[in-house]
Design a protein around this motif. Structure first.
Motif, PDB file in Angstrom:
ATOM      1  N   PHE A   1     -65.546 -13.966 -17.748  1.00 47.62           N
ATOM      2  CA  PHE A   1     -66.427 -14.092 -16.594  1.00 47.62           C
ATOM      3  C   PHE A   1     -67.552 -15.086 -16.887  1.00 47.62           C
ATOM      4  CE2 PHE A   1     -70.304 -12.308 -14.426  1.00 47.62           C
ATOM      5  CZ  PHE A   1     -69.990 -12.776 -13.159  1.00 47.62           C
ATOM      6  N   ARG A   2     -68.131 -15.007 -18.080  1.00 44.30           N
ATOM      7  CA  ARG A   2     -69.177 -15.945 -18.464  1.00 44.30           C
ATOM      8  C   ARG A   2     -68.674 -17.386 -18.414  1.00 44.30           C
ATOM      9  NH1 ARG A   2     -70.219 -15.933 -24.444  1.00 44.30           N
ATOM     10  NH2 ARG A   2     -68.043 -16.607 -24.281  1.00 44.30           N
ATOM     11  N   ASP A   3     -67.492 -17.621 -18.983  1.00 49.46           N
ATOM     12  CA  ASP A   3     -66.934 -18.973 -18.988  1.00 49.46           C
ATOM     13  C   ASP A   3     -66.639 -19.448 -17.565  1.00 49.46           C
ATOM     14  OD1 ASP A   3     -67.102 -18.800 -21.723  1.00 49.46           O
ATOM     15  OD2 ASP A   3     -64.977 -18.318 -22.010  1.00 49.46           O
ATOM     16  N   HIS A   4     -66.207 -18.522 -16.717  1.00 48.90           N
ATOM     17  CA  HIS A   4     -65.958 -18.840 -15.309  1.00 48.90           C
ATOM     18  C   HIS A   4     -67.252 -19.286 -14.624  1.00 48.90           C
ATOM     19  CE1 HIS A   4     -64.565 -18.299 -11.142  1.00 48.90           C
ATOM     20  NE2 HIS A   4     -65.687 -17.629 -10.943  1.00 48.90           N
ATOM     21  N   LEU A   5     -68.353 -18.572 -14.880  1.00 48.43           N
ATOM     22  CA  LEU A   5     -69.632 -18.919 -14.276  1.00 48.43           C
ATOM     23  C   LEU A   5     -70.097 -20.304 -14.726  1.00 48.43           C
ATOM     24  CD1 LEU A   5     -71.605 -15.557 -14.605  1.00 48.43           C
ATOM     25  CD2 LEU A   5     -70.668 -16.549 -12.512  1.00 48.43           C
ATOM     26  N   ILE A   6     -69.984 -20.573 -16.024  1.00 44.72           N
ATOM     27  CA  ILE A   6     -70.423 -21.868 -16.549  1.00 44.72           C
ATOM     28  C   ILE A   6     -69.646 -23.004 -15.894  1.00 44.72           C
ATOM     29  CG2 ILE A   6     -70.485 -23.312 -18.618  1.00 44.72           C
ATOM     30  CD1 ILE A   6     -71.099 -20.783 -20.228  1.00 44.72           C
ATOM     31  N   ALA A   7     -68.354 -22.759 -15.649  1.00 40.89           N
ATOM     32  CA  ALA A   7     -67.501 -23.800 -15.070  1.00 40.89           C
ATOM     33  C   ALA A   7     -67.739 -23.986 -13.574  1.00 40.89           C
ATOM     34  CB  ALA A   7     -66.025 -23.466 -15.320  1.00 40.89           C
ATOM     35  N   ARG A   8     -68.083 -22.906 -12.868  1.00 44.30           N
ATOM     36  CA  ARG A   8     -68.150 -22.966 -11.402  1.00 44.30           C
ATOM     37  C   ARG A   8     -69.558 -23.082 -10.820  1.00 44.30           C
ATOM     38  NH1 ARG A   8     -63.363 -21.193  -9.053  1.00 44.30           N
ATOM     39  NH2 ARG A   8     -61.645 -21.775 -10.446  1.00 44.30           N
ATOM     40  N   CYS A   9     -70.545 -22.529 -11.486  1.00 46.45           N
ATOM     41  CA  CYS A   9     -71.894 -22.526 -10.923  1.00 46.45           C
ATOM     42  C   CYS A   9     -72.478 -23.942 -10.929  1.00 46.45           C
ATOM     43  CB  CYS A   9     -72.808 -21.594 -11.711  1.00 46.45           C
ATOM     44  SG  CYS A   9     -72.469 -19.833 -11.407  1.00 46.45           S
ATOM     45  N   PRO A  10     -73.384 -24.242  -9.999  1.00 46.90           N
ATOM     46  CA  PRO A  10     -73.971 -25.585  -9.944  1.00 46.90           C
ATOM     47  C   PRO A  10     -74.838 -25.932 -11.150  1.00 46.90           C
ATOM     48  CG  PRO A  10     -75.053 -24.105  -8.383  1.00 46.90           C
ATOM     49  CD  PRO A  10     -73.861 -23.386  -8.898  1.00 46.90           C
ATOM     50  N   SER A  11     -75.310 -24.925 -11.879  1.00 43.77           N
ATOM     51  CA  SER A  11     -76.115 -25.178 -13.080  1.00 43.77           C
ATOM     52  C   SER A  11     -75.956 -24.014 -14.042  1.00 43.77           C
ATOM     53  CB  SER A  11     -77.593 -25.348 -12.719  1.00 43.77           C
ATOM     54  OG  SER A  11     -78.146 -24.113 -12.282  1.00 43.77           O
ATOM     55  N   ARG A  12     -76.263 -24.263 -15.308  1.00 41.27           N
ATOM     56  CA  ARG A  12     -76.209 -23.182 -16.295  1.00 41.27           C
ATOM     57  C   ARG A  12     -77.265 -22.123 -15.990  1.00 41.27           C
ATOM     58  NH1 ARG A  12     -73.161 -24.264 -20.985  1.00 41.27           N
ATOM     59  NH2 ARG A  12     -74.292 -22.665 -22.159  1.00 41.27           N
ATOM     60  N   ASN A  13     -78.356 -22.548 -15.390  1.00 40.35           N
ATOM     61  CA  ASN A  13     -79.409 -21.594 -15.049  1.00 40.35           C
ATOM     62  C   ASN A  13     -78.901 -20.595 -14.006  1.00 40.35           C
ATOM     63  OD1 ASN A  13     -82.190 -20.813 -15.480  1.00 40.35           O
ATOM     64  ND2 ASN A  13     -82.574 -21.465 -13.385  1.00 40.35           N
ATOM     65  N   THR A  14     -78.173 -21.084 -13.001  1.00 34.87           N
ATOM     66  CA  THR A  14     -77.572 -20.195 -12.009  1.00 34.87           C
ATOM     67  C   THR A  14     -76.565 -19.269 -12.668  1.00 34.87           C
ATOM     68  OG1 THR A  14     -77.840 -21.845 -10.261  1.00 34.87           O
ATOM     69  CG2 THR A  14     -76.229 -20.110  -9.874  1.00 34.87           C
ATOM     70  N   ALA A  15     -75.756 -19.820 -13.561  1.00 35.22           N
ATOM     71  CA  ALA A  15     -74.762 -19.012 -14.272  1.00 35.22           C
ATOM     72  C   ALA A  15     -75.436 -17.914 -15.096  1.00 35.22           C
ATOM     73  CB  ALA A  15     -73.915 -19.901 -15.181  1.00 35.22           C
ATOM     74  N   LYS A  16     -76.542 -18.257 -15.740  1.00 36.87           N
ATOM     75  CA  LYS A  16     -77.255 -17.270 -16.554  1.00 36.87           C
ATOM     76  C   LYS A  16     -77.810 -16.148 -15.686  1.00 36.87           C
ATOM     77  CE  LYS A  16     -80.843 -16.788 -20.065  1.00 36.87           C
ATOM     78  NZ  LYS A  16     -81.774 -17.493 -20.977  1.00 36.87           N
ATOM     79  N   HIS A  17     -78.383 -16.486 -14.525  1.00 35.62           N
ATOM     80  CA  HIS A  17     -78.917 -15.461 -13.628  1.00 35.62           C
ATOM     81  C   HIS A  17     -77.806 -14.525 -13.152  1.00 35.62           C
ATOM     82  CE1 HIS A  17     -83.025 -16.690 -13.513  1.00 35.62           C
ATOM     83  NE2 HIS A  17     -82.781 -17.882 -13.001  1.00 35.62           N
ATOM     84  N   ALA A  18     -76.654 -15.092 -12.817  1.00 32.39           N
ATOM     85  CA  ALA A  18     -75.538 -14.272 -12.351  1.00 32.39           C
ATOM     86  C   ALA A  18     -75.052 -13.335 -13.457  1.00 32.39           C
ATOM     87  CB  ALA A  18     -74.395 -15.167 -11.874  1.00 32.39           C
ATOM     88  N   LEU A  19     -74.921 -13.855 -14.670  1.00 33.98           N
ATOM     89  CA  LEU A  19     -74.484 -13.024 -15.790  1.00 33.98           C
ATOM     90  C   LEU A  19     -75.489 -11.922 -16.065  1.00 33.98           C
ATOM     91  CD1 LEU A  19     -72.537 -12.462 -18.143  1.00 33.98           C
ATOM     92  CD2 LEU A  19     -73.871 -14.087 -19.517  1.00 33.98           C
ATOM     93  N   ASN A  20     -76.776 -12.244 -16.046  1.00 36.77           N
ATOM     94  CA  ASN A  20     -77.804 -11.235 -16.318  1.00 36.77           C
ATOM     95  C   ASN A  20     -77.805 -10.126 -15.271  1.00 36.77           C
ATOM     96  OD1 ASN A  20     -78.628 -12.530 -18.617  1.00 36.77           O
ATOM     97  ND2 ASN A  20     -80.374 -13.546 -17.682  1.00 36.77           N
ATOM     98  N   LEU A  21     -77.522 -10.467 -14.012  1.00 35.91           N
ATOM     99  CA  LEU A  21     -77.449  -9.435 -12.981  1.00 35.91           C
ATOM    100  C   LEU A  21     -76.254  -8.518 -13.238  1.00 35.91           C
ATOM    101  CD1 LEU A  21     -78.286  -8.063 -10.396  1.00 35.91           C
ATOM    102  CD2 LEU A  21     -77.093  -9.852  -9.106  1.00 35.91           C
TER     103      LEU A  21
END
Length: 404
Positions: free
Chosen positions: A123-143
């Motif tokens: 899921f983390r790798d999916h977020l990094i690949a799809r989110c517009p920024s790593r910051n967005t990916a980090k927020h999603a993972l933290n939630l």
């Protein structure tokens, strides 16, 4: 959390035969035991039995999937999870957006108990690949991690499968952003001049528009308040003569069919409740606006014709963007877009940066309503002067008692 392992595996001997025992407590608080040929096997078996019982209990409670439990997380967040204060509507709206756009499409349909650490890494790798920024990916993972932490607290899962799964940000990009978000003094001087010219414009329509927006601009520019705090101001918040203003509430941007009661709330943090001096040149402008300001029951400083506080999007689209379009700068479109991207918050950054450059870090932290001076230093410490004079003073101080 009632469900847990009880102590460490231990050896028991019965009729000359030895085996390992691991005890655990079920979600109902019942103590059970499993046995195996080794301590490691006993512990693993207990974890599997416990996870199975937790999953059965979660299903019985209706938490059949991650999405179902996330809905409970949101409901409880509105009311206050585990005795905490309810979260602000704006925070809830942000959570719902992350769930809708980034989390549920990947995890939502999965049974809560089936999501393990391996799946969370995917899921983390999916977020990094799809989110517009790593910051967005980090927020999603933290939630997602926060939801699993709450699930473990309520015995819906045995442990947080996202524990240790993380996304690191590029520190250099983060540091660049700290500088990029702050307008230069030259740029701000041009914005100041344009806002003032529009306020005193010979065109009646323009002058009428800026009759309320210019006082708002000056408050944001000269006190460093957040735009949500500025929109939440009432006339009773000002000291006599407008020498200072007390920040005690905020008004979030309108979302959907939210009522005014849902938009108005307490300040972001305890430290955000503060009193800030209003510079002398700003006071007459505020006094003039008070005479022209439409009266409302609550005494809103910046109301709409309907008597409600202005909305952020209204201010941004009818004041901030048009103002920037009128400003002629050497950077033109790049400059304007940068300030539009950072929104009206750029005025707050500029206010804090001025105080930091003057070495007034404690005052900057207090007036900005930051949680601590350490936070202010982390965000703005790169602005502290490092000129020759400063370095000479530091050298003299540290070497004062040195004997060589």
């Amino acid at each position: 959390m009632k469900a847990r392992l009880s102590g460490r595996p231990r050896i028991e001997t019965v009729n000359g035969s030895s085996y390992w025992v691991q005890a655990y407590y079920t979600p109902s608080g019942q103590r059970k035991r499993v046995t195996a040929q080794s301590g490691r096997e006993a512990k693993q078996l207990a974890k599997e039995r416990l996870a199975s019982e937790l999953q059965d209990e979660a299903i019985a409670q209706g938490y059949t999937t991650f999405e179902k439990f996330a809905e409970k997380f949101i409901r409880d967040s509105r009311n206050g999870r585990d005795g905490e204060q309810p979260l602000q509507p704006a925070t809830i709206a942000g959570y719902e957006s992350y769930l809708r756009n980034w989390i549920n499409p990947k995890l939502g349909a999965l049974p809560l108990g089936d999501i393990n650490t391996a799946k969370m890494r995917e899921f983390r790798d999916h977020l990094i690949a799809r989110c517009p920024s790593r910051n967005t990916a980090k927020h999603a993972l933290n939630l997602a991690k926060a939801i699993f932490t709450y699930a473990a607290l309520l015995d819906a899962v045995f442990a947080n499968p996202a524990e240790g799964v993380k996304i690191k940000l590029d520190w250099s990009a983060h540091e660049d952003l700290k500088s990029d978000r702050i307008p230069s003094e030259q740029d701000m001087a041009e914005i100041d001049e344009m806002a003032r010219d529009l306020y005193y414009s010979d065109d009646p329509r323009i002058a009428q528009t800026y009759r309320r927006y210019y006082p708002m601009f000056l408050i944001l520019r000269m006190t460093g308040v957040r735009i949500s705090e500025c929109l939440g101001l009432q006339w009773g918040d000002f000291e006599t003569g407008y020498s200072s203003v007390t920040i005690s509430r905020k008004v979030d941007r309108a979302r959907g069919n939210q009522s005014l009661k849902q938009r108005v709330g307490k300040t972001k943090t305890k430290n955000s409740r503060r009193t800030i001096p209003v510079p002398q040149p700003v006071r007459p402008i505020i006094a003039e606006w008070r005479l022209a300001c439409p009266a409302t029951k609550e005494g809103w400083v910046f109301p709409t014709k309907a008597g409600r506080p202005l909305d952020y999007n209204n201010v941004k689209n009818k004041f901030w963007k048009p103002l920037l379009r009128r400003v002629n700068t050497r950077r033109d479109e790049q400059f304007r877009q940068q300030l539009v991207d950072h929104g009206l918050h750029g005025l707050r950054h500029f206010f804090v940066s001025l105080l930091v450059r003057e070495g007034r870090i404690k005052e900057a932290s207090a007036f900005a309503g930051h949680s601590s001076v350490a936070f202010t230093l982390d965000q703005y410490g790169h602005l502290i002067p490092n000129d020759t004079r400063t370095m000479e003073e530091v050298t003299r101080i540290v070497s004062r008692d040195l004997i060589v």
